[in-house]
Design a protein around this motif. Structure first.
Motif, PDB file in Angstrom:
ATOM      1  N   ALA A 144       0.830  -1.202   0.000  1.00 46.66           N
ATOM      2  CA  ALA A 144       0.000   0.000   0.000  1.00 46.66           C
ATOM      3  C   ALA A 144       0.868   1.257   0.000  1.00 46.66           C
ATOM      4  O   ALA A 144       0.557   2.244  -0.679  1.00 46.66           O
ATOM      5  CB  ALA A 144      -0.933  -0.010   1.198  1.00 46.66           C
ATOM      6  N   LEU A 145       1.966   1.237   0.755  1.00 43.89           N
ATOM      7  CA  LEU A 145       2.873   2.382   0.789  1.00 43.89           C
ATOM      8  C   LEU A 145       3.566   2.575  -0.566  1.00 43.89           C
ATOM      9  O   LEU A 145       3.723   3.708  -1.032  1.00 43.89           O
ATOM     10  CB  LEU A 145       3.907   2.201   1.892  1.00 43.89           C
ATOM     11  CG  LEU A 145       3.387   2.403   3.316  1.00 43.89           C
ATOM     12  CD1 LEU A 145       4.407   1.901   4.341  1.00 43.89           C
ATOM     13  CD2 LEU A 145       3.065   3.871   3.568  1.00 43.89           C
ATOM     14  N   PHE A 146       3.983   1.480  -1.173  1.00 48.34           N
ATOM     15  CA  PHE A 146       4.572   1.579  -2.513  1.00 48.34           C
ATOM     16  C   PHE A 146       3.566   2.173  -3.495  1.00 48.34           C
ATOM     17  O   PHE A 146       3.924   3.003  -4.345  1.00 48.34           O
ATOM     18  CB  PHE A 146       5.031   0.209  -3.011  1.00 48.34           C
ATOM     19  CG  PHE A 146       6.414  -0.174  -2.587  1.00 48.34           C
ATOM     20  CD1 PHE A 146       7.525   0.446  -3.130  1.00 48.34           C
ATOM     21  CD2 PHE A 146       6.625  -1.163  -1.634  1.00 48.34           C
ATOM     22  CE1 PHE A 146       8.813   0.103  -2.752  1.00 48.34           C
ATOM     23  CE2 PHE A 146       7.906  -1.517  -1.232  1.00 48.34           C
ATOM     24  CZ  PHE A 146       9.003  -0.892  -1.792  1.00 48.34           C
ATOM     25  N   ALA A 147       2.313   1.760  -3.391  1.00 47.85           N
ATOM     26  CA  ALA A 147       1.281   2.276  -4.293  1.00 47.85           C
ATOM     27  C   ALA A 147       1.072   3.770  -4.079  1.00 47.85           C
ATOM     28  O   ALA A 147       0.917   4.533  -5.044  1.00 47.85           O
ATOM     29  CB  ALA A 147      -0.025   1.516  -4.081  1.00 47.85           C
ATOM     30  N   ALA A 148       1.074   4.213  -2.817  1.00 53.48           N
ATOM     31  CA  ALA A 148       0.902   5.637  -2.525  1.00 53.48           C
ATOM     32  C   ALA A 148       2.066   6.447  -3.098  1.00 53.48           C
ATOM     33  O   ALA A 148       1.868   7.510  -3.699  1.00 53.48           O
ATOM     34  CB  ALA A 148       0.792   5.850  -1.019  1.00 53.48           C
ATOM     35  N   ALA A 149       3.284   5.932  -2.905  1.00 52.59           N
ATOM     36  CA  ALA A 149       4.463   6.611  -3.457  1.00 52.59           C
ATOM     37  C   ALA A 149       4.396   6.644  -4.977  1.00 52.59           C
ATOM     38  O   ALA A 149       4.733   7.658  -5.610  1.00 52.59           O
ATOM     39  CB  ALA A 149       5.731   5.901  -2.990  1.00 52.59           C
TER      40      ALA A 149
END
Length: 213
Positions: A63-68
């Motif tokens: 999810a963090l990779f997707a946000a970045a």
């Protein structure tokens, strides 16, 4: 276009070399990286590579990779493509498919949904996968950094062997987009193999207006 592969495969070197070669042809090139590539995404990069998010598990990391990635696309990639530049990214959505999906065991359907929301139609025209044995890649990564291993470099050898196999399977599954290049060769030989793939598959005679990264 994008470069993918395990740790120490030589992606950053080849992104730089290819960018310089394209610029020599008069093509505007934007080289970038993931996680990162925009101010907001660089903040998330530090969180991820420091290992601070590791206790939350692969799903939270995905999810963090997707946000970045969403910020990276909005701030860096799409504006460059709109003005007709080539974008070359050191890692992109395939890394999430492999690291958090194939190896981290996050449901592939969830990975696909995250990718659909963040990436949408902005997908790579060409992905170069640099293939290198896990042991050799980790040795290179350690020599390159000169400091403590990051969140993913510090994983065990079995983790990195699984990464390699997952990237090789990706190349087999999507041969129309992905080209597997032997990363064990010297940097010059790898650069030439990359150039042959780019020359064969992408329109070097234009500024690649509207091309995806």
């Amino acid at each position: 276009m994008t470069f993918e592969g395990g740790e120490g495969a030589g992606k950053s070197t080849q992104v730089r070399r290819l960018g310089e070669r394209l610029q020599a042809l008069g093509i505007e090139v934007v080289t970038t990286r993931e996680p990162g590539g925009s101010p907001g995404a660089e903040i998330v990069r530090h969180l991820l590579l420091s290992g601070a998010a590791k206790p939350l598990g692969p799903l939270a990391e995905a999810a963090l990779f997707a946000a970045a990635r969403a910020d990276h696309l909005d701030v860096t990639i799409r504006p460059a493509l709109e003005r007709g530049a080539w974008v070359i990214s050191d890692r992109f959505a395939d890394s999430t498919r492999v690291y958090q999906g194939a190896v981290g065991d996050v449901d592939a359907r969830l990975i696909a949904k995250l990718e659909a929301v963040t990436v949408g139609p902005t997908r790579p025209d060409l992905t170069i996968i640099l293939d290198i044995p896990a042991e050799e890649g980790l040795t290179r990564a350690a020599a390159r950094s000169g400091g403590p291993a990051d969140r993913f470099e510090s994983e065990g050898l079995s983790f990195h062997r699984r990464l390699r196999e997952a990237f090789r399977e990706l190349a087999e599954r999507e041969p129309e987009r992905c080209v597997l290049v032997n990363g064990r060769q010297d940097a010059e030989a790898v650069a030439e193999a990359v150039w042959q793939a780019v020359s064969a598959r992408l329109p070097l005679g234009t500024a690649a207006g509207g091309a995806t990264p």
